[in-house]
Design a protein around this motif. Sequence first.
Motif, PDB file in Angstrom:
ATOM      1  N   PHE A  38       0.747  -1.110   0.023  1.00 48.71           N
ATOM      2  CA  PHE A  38       0.065  -0.008   0.043  1.00 48.71           C
ATOM      3  C   PHE A  38       0.812   1.161   0.024  1.00 48.71           C
ATOM      4  O   PHE A  38       2.015   1.105   0.519  1.00 48.71           O
ATOM      5  CB  PHE A  38      -0.741  -0.093   1.219  1.00 48.71           C
ATOM      6  N   LEU A  40       2.855   4.256   1.049  1.00 49.66           N
ATOM      7  CA  LEU A  40       3.597   4.580   2.284  1.00 49.66           C
ATOM      8  C   LEU A  40       3.961   3.287   3.225  1.00 49.66           C
ATOM      9  O   LEU A  40       4.735   3.613   4.263  1.00 49.66           O
ATOM     10  CB  LEU A  40       2.397   5.205   3.463  1.00 49.66           C
ATOM     11  N   SER A  41       3.848   1.903   2.536  1.00 51.02           N
ATOM     12  CA  SER A  41       4.590   0.966   3.087  1.00 51.02           C
ATOM     13  C   SER A  41       6.104   0.983   2.838  1.00 51.02           C
ATOM     14  O   SER A  41       6.750   0.432   3.343  1.00 51.02           O
ATOM     15  CB  SER A  41       3.818  -0.340   2.530  1.00 51.02           C
ATOM     16  N   PHE A 150       3.113  11.676   5.466  1.00 48.60           N
ATOM     17  CA  PHE A 150       1.805  10.838   5.338  1.00 48.60           C
ATOM     18  C   PHE A 150       0.797  11.535   4.518  1.00 48.60           C
ATOM     19  O   PHE A 150       0.021  10.951   3.585  1.00 48.60           O
ATOM     20  CB  PHE A 150       1.495  10.368   6.543  1.00 48.60           C
ATOM     21  N   ASP A 154      -0.912  10.844   0.961  1.00 45.55           N
ATOM     22  CA  ASP A 154      -2.458  10.715   1.112  1.00 45.55           C
ATOM     23  C   ASP A 154      -3.249  11.555  -0.180  1.00 45.55           C
ATOM     24  O   ASP A 154      -4.124  11.196  -0.713  1.00 45.55           O
ATOM     25  CB  ASP A 154      -2.755  10.820   2.422  1.00 45.55           C
ATOM     26  N   MET A 157      -2.711  10.943  -3.619  1.00 45.43           N
ATOM     27  CA  MET A 157      -3.359   9.754  -3.866  1.00 45.43           C
ATOM     28  C   MET A 157      -4.905   9.976  -4.248  1.00 45.43           C
ATOM     29  O   MET A 157      -5.625   9.816  -5.185  1.00 45.43           O
ATOM     30  CB  MET A 157      -3.221   8.613  -3.011  1.00 45.43           C
ATOM     31  N   ARG A 158      -5.395  10.848  -3.092  1.00 43.95           N
ATOM     32  CA  ARG A 158      -6.738  11.194  -3.364  1.00 43.95           C
ATOM     33  C   ARG A 158      -7.113  12.191  -4.272  1.00 43.95           C
ATOM     34  O   ARG A 158      -8.207  12.169  -5.016  1.00 43.95           O
ATOM     35  CB  ARG A 158      -7.031  12.080  -1.861  1.00 43.95           C
ATOM     36  N   LYS A 161      -7.086   9.947  -7.439  1.00 43.19           N
ATOM     37  CA  LYS A 161      -8.258   9.344  -7.627  1.00 43.19           C
ATOM     38  C   LYS A 161      -9.329  10.083  -8.337  1.00 43.19           C
ATOM     39  O   LYS A 161     -10.358   9.622  -8.870  1.00 43.19           O
ATOM     40  CB  LYS A 161      -8.578   8.620  -6.325  1.00 43.19           C
ATOM     41  N   THR A 169      -3.821  -2.014  -5.352  1.00 39.98           N
ATOM     42  CA  THR A 169      -3.008  -2.351  -4.068  1.00 39.98           C
ATOM     43  C   THR A 169      -2.662  -3.799  -3.841  1.00 39.98           C
ATOM     44  O   THR A 169      -3.906  -4.356  -4.137  1.00 39.98           O
ATOM     45  CB  THR A 169      -3.343  -1.299  -2.914  1.00 39.98           C
ATOM     46  N   TYR A 170      -1.899  -4.093  -3.001  1.00 42.69           N
ATOM     47  CA  TYR A 170      -1.518  -5.460  -2.561  1.00 42.69           C
ATOM     48  C   TYR A 170      -1.595  -6.577  -3.940  1.00 42.69           C
ATOM     49  O   TYR A 170      -2.283  -7.349  -3.932  1.00 42.69           O
ATOM     50  CB  TYR A 170      -2.543  -6.096  -1.670  1.00 42.69           C
ATOM     51  N   ARG A 263      14.728  -3.624   7.921  1.00 44.61           N
ATOM     52  CA  ARG A 263      14.339  -2.604   8.479  1.00 44.61           C
ATOM     53  C   ARG A 263      14.321  -2.593  10.029  1.00 44.61           C
ATOM     54  O   ARG A 263      13.518  -1.824  10.591  1.00 44.61           O
ATOM     55  CB  ARG A 263      12.851  -2.237   7.864  1.00 44.61           C
TER      56      ARG A 263
END
Lengths: 357, 109
Positions: A38, A40-41, A150, A154, A157-158, A161, A169-170, A263
């Motif tokens: 996702f 930010l991961s 963050f 975000d 991305m918003r 979209k 994602t994933y 990490r």
Amino acid sequence: METSYETIIIGGGVVGSSIAYHLSERNKEGIVVLDKKFPLSGTSGSTQAWVWVHNKTPSWYAEFSMYSAELYPYLSKKIGDVEYKRTGGLSPFFSELDREKAERLAEAYEPIGIKIKVLSREEALEKEPSLNPDIVGATYSSIDGNVNPFRLVDRYMRAAKKNGVQYSTYNKVTEIQKLPGKFIVRAEKGRFECKNLVLAGGTWSRELGKLVEVTIPINQLRGQILVTEPLKPFLNYTISGLRQAFNGEVLIGYSMEEEGFNRATTLDVIQETANMAIHYVPSLRKAKVVRAFSGIRAMPEDGFPILGKIPGVENLYVAAMHSGVTLSPLVGTLMTELILDGETSIPIDRYSISRFA
Amino acid sequence: MDKSTIICRCEEISLEEIVEVIANGARTFDDIKRLTRCGMGPCQSKICNCLVAGVIHEQTGMEFHQIPLPRMRMPISPIKLETLATNSTTFSSVKSVLDEVELEDGKVK
Ligand SMILES: Cc1cc2nc3c(=O)[nH]c(=O)nc-3n(C[C@H](O)[C@H](O)[C@H](O)COP(=O)(O)OP(=O)(O)OC[C@H]3O[C@@H](n4cnc5c(N)ncnc54)[C@H](O)[C@@H]3O)c2cc1C
Ligand code: FES
């Protein structure tokens, strides 16, 4: 889900999401961002997020960073509050040798429009009274600042979209095939087709490159950060080494270790980071640390961004870099120009992957 | 639970905010944490951890054993910087940005 797109962007970190957003301002349809986890991961969720310019070297790289920093106020107007603050940046030094460097830097950067002041001990302490009185001086520039990473990702991305960009994602990309006029991208959740393909896989870029048989020379460089409890606002500037966020937390750290993708946070670097904090700002001694985290920088072999077309493969692009937070507004803008117009308003030849050939 | 129910007491994050980011694709506690700050407070998610797992389960149907736990980070409870510090001012992994500025023939490289 539809599977045929104009443009696929692999990687939804600050770099991929900025490209998606800027592209969507002009091209409302046919853009999808694929991310193995996702946004930010990756590195964008574990960063200091200084928007930093003034002591980047050489001067052309500082200049490139400056153009990006200058886009931030407008960007925050467009995508919403990202807690960007042009605080000005201070780099304290503790030796006369560093003053010499600082003086030369200020001279060299004057002609390109980056104003650096070399502050005396007294001037630096007047600006930032919490600094260690043992400093010898500091460099200062008003161009530097910081942002909430963050919120930044975000908001990108918003906004993207809202302009019609899809995020899947994933969904890890495992195979890429180039056919005449198109790419076939195989991912965990299915098969996608596109005309343009952008690789924005950050620290995983080398692996991603292998899928198209291109060497993207990005290595891993770990950084560990300490976060304090929220303190009343007391730091006026972004100090290279630590900064105070909007909510009062102080983020401390400037460490570099070659530890691959590990990490972990480690006691030795945490201790050194605590020493640095107290060395710079002695009153932090009493502040409590609530969290330590580490991030893996995407570090190009020569330190500079890898940006632009990948020669030899039509419609294949790469954007991989360190300092992606600072550079994201400019990189998103220029990659959009490159994809849609075939050329950029600011030359990026210097950053071409072909320099490694 | 009411949508305004506070799930994360430290950061005052409501159920509604968490449901919203899950609707946007967040799947793990860490995704939710980065987008909302839920779990970043002084208790470092010791209090909100289970509640969030419950919300993820309810919203996505994921089974509890499939929901990854938040990454626990040092220090487990808040600790003063002076306790961590060793008072040394020689650095190896920690750099200063001016270290990266190099001079050659009296000029910046
Ligand atoms: C400790 C630390 C401090 C830093 N401080 C600063 C700073 O002060 N200022 C600054 O400007 N920069 C700083 N940086 C650097 C900055 O954070 C990074 O340059 C930036 O976050 C990189 O963004 P990205 O989008 O390229 O990478 P990422 O955020 O890592 O995004 C890459 C994405 O690609 C996805 N991906 C990878 N492979 C695949 C695949 N096969 N299929 C699908 N998806 C895939 C990943 O899941 C990931 O989400 C710092 C970094 C660290 C670690
Ligand atoms: S209750 Fe969520 S961090 Fe403490």
